[in-house]
Write a protein that holds these residues in place. Structure first.
Motif, PDB file in Angstrom:
ATOM      1  N   UNK A   1      50.516  11.193 -20.035  1.00 26.97           N
ATOM      2  CA  UNK A   1      52.355  10.684 -19.651  1.00 26.97           C
ATOM      3  C   UNK A   1      51.994  12.475 -19.488  1.00 26.97           C
ATOM      4  N   UNK A   2      53.017  12.637 -18.369  1.00 27.06           N
ATOM      5  CA  UNK A   2      53.151  14.366 -18.279  1.00 27.06           C
ATOM      6  C   UNK A   2      54.935  13.940 -18.398  1.00 27.06           C
ATOM      7  N   UNK A   3      55.095  14.393 -19.475  1.00 26.15           N
ATOM      8  CA  UNK A   3      56.964  14.625 -19.266  1.00 26.15           C
ATOM      9  C   UNK A   3      57.699  15.351 -18.570  1.00 26.15           C
ATOM     10  N   UNK A   4      56.914  16.264 -18.210  1.00 30.10           N
ATOM     11  CA  UNK A   4      57.525  17.229 -17.209  1.00 30.10           C
ATOM     12  C   UNK A   4      57.733  16.268 -15.430  1.00 30.10           C
ATOM     13  N   UNK A   5      56.550  15.430 -14.996  1.00 30.53           N
ATOM     14  CA  UNK A   5      56.062  14.829 -14.084  1.00 30.53           C
ATOM     15  C   UNK A   5      57.496  13.614 -13.825  1.00 30.53           C
ATOM     16  N   UNK A   6      57.819  13.396 -15.165  1.00 26.54           N
ATOM     17  CA  UNK A   6      58.761  12.214 -15.332  1.00 26.54           C
ATOM     18  C   UNK A   6      60.426  12.462 -15.250  1.00 26.54           C
ATOM     19  N   UNK A   7      60.301  13.455 -15.871  1.00 24.24           N
ATOM     20  CA  UNK A   7      61.279  14.089 -16.149  1.00 24.24           C
ATOM     21  C   UNK A   7      61.678  14.381 -14.216  1.00 24.24           C
ATOM     22  N   UNK A   8      60.705  14.936 -13.554  1.00 20.18           N
ATOM     23  CA  UNK A   8      60.948  15.711 -12.305  1.00 20.18           C
ATOM     24  C   UNK A   8      61.796  14.645 -11.451  1.00 20.18           C
ATOM     25  N   UNK A   9      60.773  12.794 -11.474  1.00 19.17           N
ATOM     26  CA  UNK A   9      61.411  12.324 -10.708  1.00 19.17           C
ATOM     27  C   UNK A   9      62.393  11.903 -11.059  1.00 19.17           C
ATOM     28  N   UNK A  10      63.056  11.299 -12.631  1.00 20.62           N
ATOM     29  CA  UNK A  10      63.833  10.816 -12.704  1.00 20.62           C
ATOM     30  C   UNK A  10      65.346  12.206 -12.336  1.00 20.62           C
TER      31      UNK A  10
END
Length: 185
Positions: free
Chosen positions: A121-130
């Protein structure tokens, strides 16, 4: 930051809690590089819901430096990301016997999990999307922001300029007359 999901996938009902640092200090917003002004660590909770499904809870409050929509000054904007989503860790199905509708559903499932690669799980990609979903539609440095002069580009919040108050389009002349009359009263 990348988190391997093997720990949470080890047992149904297992829950793992992480404190996650934000791994970027700038991001692109409308083609412009914007700074991250304040980024405390985020809280991430992963829960195994069985059948290779993982529930994600991600809570983070960031302060971004975004351009004011009227004067373009960098404006601190607090964005709260309180995300809950589920991911399906089943292997991709490429069965020729799937119906067209099932193939489309499988493709959509895979496309919606852009922040998962393999079992990470890429937490930075998750945060950027949100973040892109949580940024307000209108960003103003202050409610009564005067913007910039359309002729010389001066920020009118710091004082008037010497440009003539003429419309740049003759069709707008009538509207300018209405504005002048309203301000003279």
């Amino acid at each position: 930051m990348r988190i391997h999901l093997s720990e949470v996938l080890a047992a149904d009902g297992k829950q793992c809690r992480y404190t996650v640092p934000v791994g970027f200090d700038t991001f692109f917003y409308h083609g412009q590089k914007c700074p991250l002004l304040k980024a405390p660590e985020a809280v991430l909770v992963l829960t195994n819901e069985g059948q290779q499904k993982v529930h994600i809870q991600y809570v983070c409050t960031l302060t971004l430096g975004l351009p004011c929509d009227r004067c373009l000054e960098v404006t601190p904007v607090e964005v709260c990301c309180d995300l809950e989503t589920d991911i399906d860790m089943k292997e991709a199905v490429h069965d020729a016997e799937l119906s067209e509708e099932e193939r489309e559903a499988e493709q959509e499932r895979l496309e919606n999990q852009t922040f998962v690669e393999g079992h990470e799980l890429d937490t930075d990609a998750l945060l950027m999307q949100e973040l892109m979903l949580q940024i307000p539609d209108k960003i103003l440095c202050k409610e009564d922001c005067r913007g910039i002069c359309y002729q010389c580009g001066k920020n009118l919040n710091y004082g008037s300029c010497d440009c003539k108050d003429e419309p740049k389009d003759l069709q707008m002349a009538a509207i300018l007359d209405i504005f002048k009359a309203a301000t003279e009263e």
